[in-house]
Design an enzyme around this catalytic site. Sequence first.
Site, mmCIF file in Angstrom:
data_model
loop_
_atom_site.group_PDB
_atom_site.id
_atom_site.type_symbol
_atom_site.label_atom_id
_atom_site.label_comp_id
_atom_site.label_asym_id
_atom_site.label_seq_id
_atom_site.Cartn_x
_atom_site.Cartn_y
_atom_site.Cartn_z
ATOM 1 N N ARG A 1 46.233 27.731 -15.481
ATOM 2 C CA ARG A 1 47.337 28.749 -15.027
ATOM 3 C C ARG A 1 49.010 28.499 -15.802
ATOM 4 O O ARG A 1 49.732 29.437 -16.115
ATOM 5 C CB ARG A 1 47.693 28.147 -13.326
ATOM 6 C CG ARG A 1 48.759 28.734 -12.782
ATOM 7 C CD ARG A 1 48.792 27.982 -11.328
ATOM 8 N NE ARG A 1 50.058 28.195 -10.731
ATOM 9 C CZ ARG A 1 50.308 29.088 -9.595
ATOM 10 N NH1 ARG A 1 49.500 30.015 -9.350
ATOM 11 N NH2 ARG A 1 51.505 29.026 -9.196
ATOM 12 N N HIS B 1 51.214 33.786 -15.529
ATOM 13 C CA HIS B 1 49.914 32.810 -14.951
ATOM 14 C C HIS B 1 48.934 33.190 -16.064
ATOM 15 O O HIS B 1 48.292 34.391 -15.724
ATOM 16 C CB HIS B 1 49.789 32.909 -13.597
ATOM 17 C CG HIS B 1 50.856 32.140 -12.585
ATOM 18 N ND1 HIS B 1 51.528 32.593 -11.554
ATOM 19 C CD2 HIS B 1 51.650 31.020 -13.295
ATOM 20 C CE1 HIS B 1 52.137 31.819 -11.312
ATOM 21 N NE2 HIS B 1 52.384 30.770 -12.145
ATOM 22 N N HIS C 1 51.736 39.787 -10.925
ATOM 23 C CA HIS C 1 50.672 38.611 -10.918
ATOM 24 C C HIS C 1 49.444 39.251 -10.403
ATOM 25 O O HIS C 1 49.440 40.468 -10.006
ATOM 26 C CB HIS C 1 51.595 37.530 -9.768
ATOM 27 C CG HIS C 1 52.652 36.820 -10.473
ATOM 28 N ND1 HIS C 1 52.521 35.410 -10.792
ATOM 29 C CD2 HIS C 1 53.598 37.307 -10.800
ATOM 30 C CE1 HIS C 1 53.681 34.991 -10.937
ATOM 31 N NE2 HIS C 1 54.316 35.971 -11.228
ATOM 32 N N GLU D 1 45.474 34.922 -15.118
ATOM 33 C CA GLU D 1 45.494 36.438 -14.048
ATOM 34 C C GLU D 1 45.374 37.607 -15.173
ATOM 35 O O GLU D 1 46.102 38.095 -15.516
ATOM 36 C CB GLU D 1 46.667 36.397 -13.481
ATOM 37 C CG GLU D 1 46.931 35.633 -12.147
ATOM 38 C CD GLU D 1 48.305 35.318 -11.631
ATOM 39 O OE1 GLU D 1 49.250 35.865 -11.918
ATOM 40 O OE2 GLU D 1 48.591 34.141 -10.804
ATOM 41 N N GLU E 1 51.515 41.256 -6.608
ATOM 42 C CA GLU E 1 50.164 40.673 -6.632
ATOM 43 C C GLU E 1 49.079 41.674 -6.738
ATOM 44 O O GLU E 1 48.948 42.370 -5.458
ATOM 45 C CB GLU E 1 50.010 39.724 -5.547
ATOM 46 C CG GLU E 1 50.937 38.789 -5.362
ATOM 47 C CD GLU E 1 50.511 37.514 -6.123
ATOM 48 O OE1 GLU E 1 49.795 37.252 -6.874
ATOM 49 O OE2 GLU E 1 51.493 36.436 -6.476
#
Lengths: 93, 310
Positions: free
Chosen positions: B128, B70, B197, B73, B271
């Site tokens: 994104r 993405h 991510h 990020e 994440e």
Amino acid sequence: KKTFVGDQVLRVFAKDEVQLTVIQDLSEMKQLQLDVWRGPTDVATPMDIRVPFHSLMSVKAYLEARDVQYTIMIKDLQADIDKEERQMQRSSY
Amino acid sequence: AAKTTDDFDYANYHVLDEIYSFQDMLVAENPTLVSKIVIGQSYEGRPLNVLKFSTGGTNRPAIWIDTGIHSREWITPASGAWFAKKIVLDYGHNPALTAILDKMDILLEMVVNPDGYHFTHTSNRMWRKTRKPNPGSSCVGVDPNRNWDAGFGTAGSSGNPCDETYRGPTAHSESEIKSIVDFMKAHGNIKAVLSIHSYSQMLLYPYGYTSTSAKDQKELHELAKKAITDLASLYGTAYRYGSMINIIYQASGNTIDWAYNQGIKYSYTFELRDTGRYGFILPANQIIPTAKETWLALMAIMEHINANTY
């Protein structure tokens, strides 16, 4: 080049399942052009949404009318992006 | 521009060309350990580079790590550069990493979605998706983490090209994803997929598209607990962990569900920082702390894999 002047990122807290549904509904309102950074998953997890400047009043009014708590996570997104860009340029220079 | 990977500024974000240069420098400086494999091209024709860290052998078992799927990020490819350098610095010095690389290869794709990444630097910082136009729509791009053939098209993704979670017309429609799928299938000996991510501080394992438990759930859960405990030992950063559908939300067509269904047992999504104060514009001074703490979790997982080869 897309700018984000005046856009804010709101952190929205649902206190129960009813409010969770309220913010889930909010996240699906296409006309507001919200960018969900972190989705509404459960009551324990707040939702983070980038709200375009033109939708700020509507979103805040929607939340306040339903007694949903929120905080302003990022006050002016473009200001932070500008800062980030300046930092990269300084480093590169 | 940095002349060597020692000069590279790991504490700052970089444009795509600088990342590509970094990769080439790392290969040139460490020819017996690092090589670059171009597994395909993005929609706009950019190379999809994978760094292969290998001490020899043929078709060794491998651990796949990807960052930057993405594009907004930014902390993820920035951490990826730090990981890459860490591997070459630690090999031969850190016994655990040395043992891993003596038996297995590490494959690192630092920018899975280069078109999107470039777009975040030039046109829209908050982009994104990929950058392929969608026929019949003015909206561009597909969410590359909804494009995999695992529950593709079911709840947990969107069929609307204008949505951030648009799954694309068919599974693996995006060259950025198809290239990985083809590479992994051809390789045939990948034992782990660690897809990185940001943000929200979570370590997730399959599944995202179904509430059915993964058959290795117990082991994955215990290993996740160990990984986040090690991660927290550095700065106290708190992670949540569990299956994707339980901890974050239903997400169909995602990377780790596909990997797990291919028989790759150790499939995890990270994440990274932060808790939401900065979201996707995490300040650059947080890059190295983020990378350092994440590395501890990666090492915990990689050591476990090395000790539990299947």
